[in-house]
Design a protein around this motif. Structure first.
Motif, PDB file in Angstrom:
ATOM      1  N   ARG A 242      45.552  46.902  23.420  1.00  0.00           N
ATOM      2  CA  ARG A 242      46.552  46.655  22.374  1.00  0.00           C
ATOM      3  C   ARG A 242      47.777  47.555  22.574  1.00  0.00           C
ATOM      4  NH1 ARG A 242      43.347  46.354  18.094  1.00  0.00           N
ATOM      5  NH2 ARG A 242      43.330  44.108  18.160  1.00  0.00           N
ATOM      6  N   THR A 243      47.554  48.831  22.785  1.00  0.00           N
ATOM      7  CA  THR A 243      48.661  49.774  22.977  1.00  0.00           C
ATOM      8  C   THR A 243      49.427  49.469  24.260  1.00  0.00           C
ATOM      9  OG1 THR A 243      47.445  51.479  21.805  1.00  0.00           O
ATOM     10  CG2 THR A 243      49.244  52.217  23.202  1.00  0.00           C
TER      11      THR A 243
ATOM     12  N   THR B 271      40.946  53.241  31.681  1.00  0.00           N
ATOM     13  CA  THR B 271      41.505  52.005  31.152  1.00  0.00           C
ATOM     14  C   THR B 271      42.493  51.416  32.142  1.00  0.00           C
ATOM     15  OG1 THR B 271      43.265  53.181  30.015  1.00  0.00           O
ATOM     16  CG2 THR B 271      41.258  52.729  28.750  1.00  0.00           C
TER      17      THR B 271
ATOM     18  N   GLU C  73      40.163  49.208  23.553  1.00  0.00           N
ATOM     19  CA  GLU C  73      41.170  49.530  22.545  1.00  0.00           C
ATOM     20  C   GLU C  73      42.556  49.774  23.147  1.00  0.00           C
ATOM     21  OE1 GLU C  73      38.279  51.207  22.876  1.00  0.00           O
ATOM     22  OE2 GLU C  73      37.139  50.602  21.109  1.00  0.00           O
ATOM     23  N   ALA C  74      42.615  50.304  24.351  1.00  0.00           N
ATOM     24  CA  ALA C  74      43.903  50.609  24.991  1.00  0.00           C
ATOM     25  C   ALA C  74      44.693  49.346  25.319  1.00  0.00           C
ATOM     26  CB  ALA C  74      43.684  51.421  26.263  1.00  0.00           C
TER      27      ALA C  74
ATOM     28  N   PRO D 155      34.420  47.218  22.281  1.00  0.00           N
ATOM     29  CA  PRO D 155      34.449  48.667  22.510  1.00  0.00           C
ATOM     30  C   PRO D 155      34.901  48.971  23.941  1.00  0.00           C
ATOM     31  CG  PRO D 155      32.419  48.024  21.430  1.00  0.00           C
ATOM     32  CD  PRO D 155      33.123  46.753  21.817  1.00  0.00           C
TER      33      PRO D 155
ATOM     34  N   ASP E 154      39.493  41.455  16.955  1.00  0.00           N
ATOM     35  CA  ASP E 154      38.757  42.687  17.211  1.00  0.00           C
ATOM     36  C   ASP E 154      38.480  42.767  18.702  1.00  0.00           C
ATOM     37  OD1 ASP E 154      38.630  43.411  14.525  1.00  0.00           O
ATOM     38  OD2 ASP E 154      36.781  42.257  14.208  1.00  0.00           O
ATOM     39  N   LEU E 155      38.928  43.839  19.320  1.00  0.00           N
ATOM     40  CA  LEU E 155      38.686  44.025  20.741  1.00  0.00           C
ATOM     41  C   LEU E 155      37.328  44.675  20.946  1.00  0.00           C
ATOM     42  CD1 LEU E 155      42.218  45.322  21.775  1.00  0.00           C
ATOM     43  CD2 LEU E 155      41.267  43.038  22.132  1.00  0.00           C
TER      44      LEU E 155
END
Length: 88
Positions: A70-71, A2, A67-68, A64, A61-62
Protein backbone atom coordinates in the motif's frame (compact mmCIF):
# COMPACT_ATOMS: atom_id res chain seq x y z
CA UNK A 1 12.16 -8.21 2.83
CA UNK A 2 9.53 -6.29 0.89
CA UNK A 3 9.35 -5.65 -2.81
CA UNK A 4 9.25 -2.05 -4.00
CA UNK A 5 7.18 -1.89 -7.21
CA UNK A 6 9.05 1.24 -8.24
CA UNK A 7 12.19 -0.87 -8.71
CA UNK A 8 10.57 -3.81 -10.50
CA UNK A 9 11.46 -4.08 -14.19
CA UNK A 10 8.90 -3.69 -16.93
CA UNK A 11 8.98 -3.63 -20.68
CA UNK A 12 6.76 -1.55 -22.89
CA UNK A 13 6.74 -2.29 -26.61
CA UNK A 14 8.71 -0.15 -29.02
CA UNK A 15 11.91 -0.96 -27.14
CA UNK A 16 11.24 1.04 -23.97
CA UNK A 17 12.04 -0.65 -20.67
CA UNK A 18 13.02 0.33 -17.15
CA UNK A 19 11.62 0.39 -13.63
CA UNK A 20 7.89 0.41 -12.94
CA UNK A 21 8.28 3.66 -11.03
CA UNK A 22 9.29 5.40 -14.26
CA UNK A 23 6.32 4.31 -16.37
CA UNK A 24 3.81 7.01 -17.28
CA UNK A 25 0.20 6.93 -18.43
CA UNK A 26 1.46 8.18 -21.79
CA UNK A 27 3.78 5.14 -22.10
CA UNK A 28 0.91 2.72 -21.58
CA UNK A 29 -1.44 4.73 -23.80
CA UNK A 30 1.16 4.77 -26.59
CA UNK A 31 1.41 0.99 -26.33
CA UNK A 32 -2.37 0.70 -26.77
CA UNK A 33 -2.20 3.11 -29.73
CA UNK A 34 0.36 0.77 -31.33
CA UNK A 35 -2.33 -1.94 -31.17
CA UNK A 36 -4.79 0.28 -33.04
CA UNK A 37 -6.65 2.04 -30.22
CA UNK A 38 -7.21 5.80 -30.49
CA UNK A 39 -4.95 7.96 -28.31
CA UNK A 40 -7.94 9.50 -26.53
CA UNK A 41 -9.50 6.12 -25.74
CA UNK A 42 -6.16 4.61 -24.72
CA UNK A 43 -5.45 7.45 -22.30
CA UNK A 44 -8.94 7.16 -20.80
CA UNK A 45 -8.62 3.38 -20.34
CA UNK A 46 -5.17 3.60 -18.74
CA UNK A 47 -6.28 6.41 -16.43
CA UNK A 48 -9.35 4.42 -15.41
CA UNK A 49 -7.29 1.29 -14.76
CA UNK A 50 -4.70 3.09 -12.61
CA UNK A 51 -7.50 4.69 -10.61
CA UNK A 52 -9.27 1.35 -10.14
CA UNK A 53 -6.07 -0.37 -8.99
CA UNK A 54 -5.46 2.41 -6.48
CA UNK A 55 -9.04 2.14 -5.17
CA UNK A 56 -8.81 -1.63 -4.72
CA UNK A 57 -5.42 -1.57 -3.00
CA UNK A 58 -6.70 1.19 -0.73
CA UNK A 59 -9.81 -0.75 0.32
CA UNK A 60 -8.89 -4.44 0.55
CA UNK A 61 -7.27 -6.20 3.46
CA UNK A 62 -3.77 -7.17 2.42
CA UNK A 63 -2.32 -10.47 3.61
CA UNK A 64 0.18 -10.43 6.47
CA UNK A 65 3.60 -9.36 5.23
CA UNK A 66 2.22 -7.36 2.30
CA UNK A 67 1.48 -4.17 4.20
CA UNK A 68 4.29 -2.30 2.41
CA UNK A 69 2.47 -2.74 -0.90
CA UNK A 70 0.00 0.00 0.00
CA UNK A 71 2.74 2.48 0.96
CA UNK A 72 4.93 1.61 -2.03
CA UNK A 73 2.05 2.02 -4.48
CA UNK A 74 0.94 5.28 -2.87
CA UNK A 75 4.48 6.62 -3.25
CA UNK A 76 4.49 5.56 -6.90
CA UNK A 77 1.12 7.24 -7.54
CA UNK A 78 2.43 10.48 -6.08
CA UNK A 79 5.71 10.30 -8.05
CA UNK A 80 3.92 9.60 -11.32
CA UNK A 81 1.05 12.03 -10.62
CA UNK A 82 -1.41 9.31 -11.64
CA UNK A 83 -5.01 10.30 -11.13
CA UNK A 84 -7.17 8.70 -8.48
CA UNK A 85 -10.95 8.66 -8.38
CA UNK A 86 -12.79 11.19 -6.23
CA UNK A 87 -14.06 8.31 -4.08
CA UNK A 88 -10.67 7.87 -2.40
Amino acid sequence: MTSDPANTSYRVAQGKSGAVGTIAVEDLANEAVSWGMSKRRATAVVTSCTSNVHDVIDTVDLPPGAEAVRTNLEDMWVRRAWSVSDAV
